[in-house]
Design a protein around this motif. Structure first.
Motif, PDB file in Angstrom:
ATOM      1  N   UNK A 128      42.565  27.957  56.037  1.00 44.31           N
ATOM      2  CA  UNK A 128      43.281  28.252  54.776  1.00 44.31           C
ATOM      3  C   UNK A 128      42.725  27.396  53.642  1.00 44.31           C
ATOM      4  N   UNK A 129      42.455  26.140  53.898  1.00 43.15           N
ATOM      5  CA  UNK A 129      41.899  25.268  52.864  1.00 43.15           C
ATOM      6  C   UNK A 129      40.526  25.774  52.387  1.00 43.15           C
ATOM      7  N   UNK A 130      39.708  26.174  53.350  1.00 44.30           N
ATOM      8  CA  UNK A 130      38.388  26.703  52.981  1.00 44.30           C
ATOM      9  C   UNK A 130      38.517  28.009  52.189  1.00 44.30           C
ATOM     10  N   UNK A 131      39.495  28.826  52.559  1.00 45.16           N
ATOM     11  CA  UNK A 131      39.716  30.073  51.828  1.00 45.16           C
ATOM     12  C   UNK A 131      40.152  29.806  50.396  1.00 45.16           C
ATOM     13  N   UNK A 132      40.999  28.772  50.204  1.00 46.24           N
ATOM     14  CA  UNK A 132      41.422  28.426  48.847  1.00 46.24           C
ATOM     15  C   UNK A 132      40.241  27.980  47.996  1.00 46.24           C
ATOM     16  N   UNK A 133      39.288  27.288  48.612  1.00 45.83           N
ATOM     17  CA  UNK A 133      38.133  26.794  47.867  1.00 45.83           C
ATOM     18  C   UNK A 133      37.092  27.879  47.651  1.00 45.83           C
ATOM     19  N   UNK A 134      36.903  28.769  48.638  1.00 52.46           N
ATOM     20  CA  UNK A 134      35.799  29.735  48.582  1.00 52.46           C
ATOM     21  C   UNK A 134      36.247  31.156  48.204  1.00 52.46           C
ATOM     22  N   UNK A 135      37.287  31.666  48.868  1.00 53.68           N
ATOM     23  CA  UNK A 135      37.660  33.071  48.708  1.00 53.68           C
ATOM     24  C   UNK A 135      38.489  33.301  47.445  1.00 53.68           C
ATOM     25  N   UNK A 136      39.451  32.397  47.199  1.00 49.15           N
ATOM     26  CA  UNK A 136      40.350  32.594  46.048  1.00 49.15           C
ATOM     27  C   UNK A 136      39.598  32.676  44.716  1.00 49.15           C
ATOM     28  N   UNK A 137      38.645  31.795  44.422  1.00 49.40           N
ATOM     29  CA  UNK A 137      37.916  31.929  43.146  1.00 49.40           C
ATOM     30  C   UNK A 137      37.159  33.252  43.036  1.00 49.40           C
ATOM     31  N   UNK A 138      36.584  33.720  44.156  1.00 44.43           N
ATOM     32  CA  UNK A 138      35.820  34.971  44.111  1.00 44.43           C
ATOM     33  C   UNK A 138      36.746  36.156  43.844  1.00 44.43           C
ATOM     34  N   UNK A 139      37.869  36.227  44.546  1.00 43.89           N
ATOM     35  CA  UNK A 139      38.783  37.360  44.347  1.00 43.89           C
ATOM     36  C   UNK A 139      39.358  37.354  42.929  1.00 43.89           C
ATOM     37  N   UNK A 140      39.697  36.156  42.431  1.00 42.76           N
ATOM     38  CA  UNK A 140      40.207  36.066  41.056  1.00 42.76           C
ATOM     39  C   UNK A 140      39.166  36.566  40.055  1.00 42.76           C
ATOM     40  N   UNK A 141      37.922  36.139  40.254  1.00 42.52           N
ATOM     41  CA  UNK A 141      36.850  36.566  39.353  1.00 42.52           C
ATOM     42  C   UNK A 141      36.624  38.077  39.433  1.00 42.52           C
ATOM     43  N   UNK A 142      36.711  38.656  40.632  1.00 39.38           N
ATOM     44  CA  UNK A 142      36.486  40.092  40.770  1.00 39.38           C
ATOM     45  C   UNK A 142      37.594  40.895  40.092  1.00 39.38           C
ATOM     46  N   UNK A 143      38.832  40.394  40.180  1.00 37.69           N
ATOM     47  CA  UNK A 143      39.930  41.081  39.489  1.00 37.69           C
ATOM     48  C   UNK A 143      39.713  41.054  37.970  1.00 37.69           C
ATOM     49  N   UNK A 144      39.360  39.884  37.455  1.00 44.37           N
ATOM     50  CA  UNK A 144      39.111  39.767  36.013  1.00 44.37           C
ATOM     51  C   UNK A 144      37.904  40.590  35.587  1.00 44.37           C
ATOM     52  N   UNK A 145      36.902  40.629  36.461  1.00 43.75           N
ATOM     53  CA  UNK A 145      35.705  41.406  36.146  1.00 43.75           C
ATOM     54  C   UNK A 145      36.036  42.895  36.065  1.00 43.75           C
ATOM     55  N   UNK A 146      36.864  43.374  36.987  1.00 42.74           N
ATOM     56  CA  UNK A 146      37.265  44.768  36.966  1.00 42.74           C
ATOM     57  C   UNK A 146      38.041  45.095  35.688  1.00 42.74           C
ATOM     58  N   UNK A 147      38.954  44.205  35.308  1.00 46.28           N
ATOM     59  CA  UNK A 147      39.712  44.418  34.080  1.00 46.28           C
ATOM     60  C   UNK A 147      38.800  44.407  32.859  1.00 46.28           C
ATOM     61  N   UNK A 148      37.830  43.501  32.861  1.00 47.04           N
ATOM     62  CA  UNK A 148      36.886  43.435  31.745  1.00 47.04           C
ATOM     63  C   UNK A 148      36.050  44.702  31.645  1.00 47.04           C
ATOM     64  N   UNK A 149      35.546  45.170  32.795  1.00 43.29           N
ATOM     65  CA  UNK A 149      34.751  46.393  32.788  1.00 43.29           C
ATOM     66  C   UNK A 149      35.587  47.605  32.364  1.00 43.29           C
ATOM     67  N   UNK A 150      36.838  47.622  32.828  1.00 40.19           N
ATOM     68  CA  UNK A 150      37.718  48.725  32.446  1.00 40.19           C
ATOM     69  C   UNK A 150      38.004  48.707  30.947  1.00 40.19           C
ATOM     70  N   UNK A 151      38.211  47.497  30.397  1.00 39.71           N
ATOM     71  CA  UNK A 151      38.437  47.394  28.957  1.00 39.71           C
ATOM     72  C   UNK A 151      37.210  47.844  28.175  1.00 39.71           C
ATOM     73  N   UNK A 152      36.013  47.492  28.665  1.00 39.17           N
ATOM     74  CA  UNK A 152      34.785  47.929  27.997  1.00 39.17           C
ATOM     75  C   UNK A 152      34.641  49.442  28.060  1.00 39.17           C
ATOM     76  N   UNK A 153      34.995  50.032  29.220  1.00 40.27           N
ATOM     77  CA  UNK A 153      34.928  51.488  29.341  1.00 40.27           C
ATOM     78  C   UNK A 153      35.921  52.165  28.406  1.00 40.27           C
TER      79      UNK A 153
END
Length: 385
Positions: A128-153
């Motif tokens: 769980x600790x490793x997931x908080x350090x590695x997985x959580x930042x990636x998933x957060x970034x992908x969600x924001x990236x999707x929203x950004x791309x959708x806003x651009x579209x």
């Protein structure tokens, strides 16, 4: 770049305070050694916008060193920003690959920790600790990236819709200009042509008595007044909103007698015959028929100068207007703009009708237009001659 520099400097300063405060695992190494991996991860923050993959690379190197000499809390926190920046600002395919790699590394880290501790209860904790350090930042970034791309579209779609709306507006303006040009030409040309022909005849003939000259001048005055009245009506119509004024100023084919009478006054012998029952026509058909007849009589006055025959036939599903006149082969006394026949053909096409104009016989000319009416009911006062 300035924003990244400020964020990197702030991260480094706060990290130093945490190290001085003892926020690290003590392994007997001097505190200044922990500053090196912190500096590397903060250097990655400096490159997060322009080179996100370089930022991740610096973070990986710094985190690897920190795991050997520490680990320390500030370096781990800054490393999460390196991972986040790589997933958000790096290539889209790389962010998806990074999510898979981070998930695998989190599971492997938990398994390794459990194996080294010889206690498999440690596996989920470290996982769980490793997931908080590695997985959580990636998933957060992908969600924001999707929203950004959708806003651009959405912005691109809105710009496209706005462009299409602008093209529609330009097309509507162009169509309205053509319609106004037809109206002004048909409205004024008849009156002014008669004025020009009559005044030219009065000036060129020296043998006219006062009575004849007075009759010609009266006709000139009437055409001038009619032309000015129609021009004022057109200007008033353009200033109005809604259809009430348009209906009040509407020209009807049933008022063709007025056109024939003015042709008589201008010196053009005109015979009109109406076939069938006169009836109410759709407004667009009524106006088209009236203007086409007006333009045909104007052309006959300019190019013919002899007797003209007008036949208006009301049929169940259509109305036909035919204008026949001889031509004497001489050049027209007035030069036209060449827009008359074009305007008549356009008017007929706009209401779904057909238009013909051309010579008949040796010295004849015919204008014939057929306009669909939809079979509307008639009103009393039918065929007249």
């Amino acid at each position: 770049m300035r924003r990244a520099a400020h964020w990197a400097g702030l991260s480094f300063a706060v990290g130093l305070l945490l190290i001085v405060g003892g926020a690290y695992t003590r392994r007997g190494v001097p505190e200044w050694v922990l500053v090196v991996p912190l500096a590397l991860t903060c250097a990655g923050v400096l490159a997060r916008y322009r080179a996100p993959l370089v930022s991740l690379g610096l973070g990986v190197v710094g985190m690897s060193m920190d795991l050997v000499v520490g680990p320390s809390l500030p370096t781990v926190l800054v490393f999460t920003d390196n991972v986040y920046a790589a997933a958000l600002y790096g290539p889209a395919k790389f962010s998806r690959w990074l999510l898979g790699a981070a998930s695998v590394l989190a599971v492997v880290a938990g398994a390794v920790a459990g194996s080294l501790a010889k206690d498999w209860k440690v596996l989920p904790i470290f996982g769980v600790q490793a997931a908080l350090v590695l997985v959580t930042p990636v998933t957060t970034a992908m969600v924001l990236r999707q929203q950004r791309d959708q806003a651009a579209a959405e912005r691109a779609r809105a710009e496209q819709v706005a462009r299409l709306a602008e093209l529609d507006r330009e097309a509507a303006i162009a169509a309205e200009r053509r319609r106004m040009a037809r109206e002004l030409h048909d409205m004024i040309a008849n009156h002014f042509s008669a004025i020009a022909i009559q005044s030219t005849a009065a000036l060129s003939r020296k043998d006219l008595d006062g009575r004849t000259v007075r009759r010609v001048m009266e006709s000139v005055r009437e055409n001038s007044v009619q032309g000015m009245a129609e021009m004022r009506s057109m200007i008033g119509l353009l200033r109005q909103e809604g259809d009430e004024t348009a209906e009040a100023m509407r020209r009807r084919l049933a008022d063709a007698e007025g056109l024939v009478e003015r042709s008589h006054e201008a010196g053009l012998v005109t015979a009109m015959h109406v076939e069938g029952d006169v009836r109410e026509l759709p407004a667009s058909v009524d106006l088209a028929g009236y203007r086409i007849l007006q333009e045909a009589l104007t052309n006959a006055l300019k190019h013919g100068g002899q007797a003209v025959s007008v036949v208006i036939a009301y049929e169940p599903e259509r109305v036909t207007v035919t204008v026949d006149n001889p031509v004497n082969g001489r050049r027209a006394s007035l030069d036209g703009a060449g827009a008359g026949v074009i305007g008549m053909r356009e008017r007929a096409a706009l209401v779904g009708g057909s238009f013909e104009a051309g010579p008949t016989g040796v010295e004849g000319w015919r204008v014939k237009v057929v306009l669909p009416t939809g079979g509307r009911a008639g009103f009393p006062g039918g065929g007249r001659e």
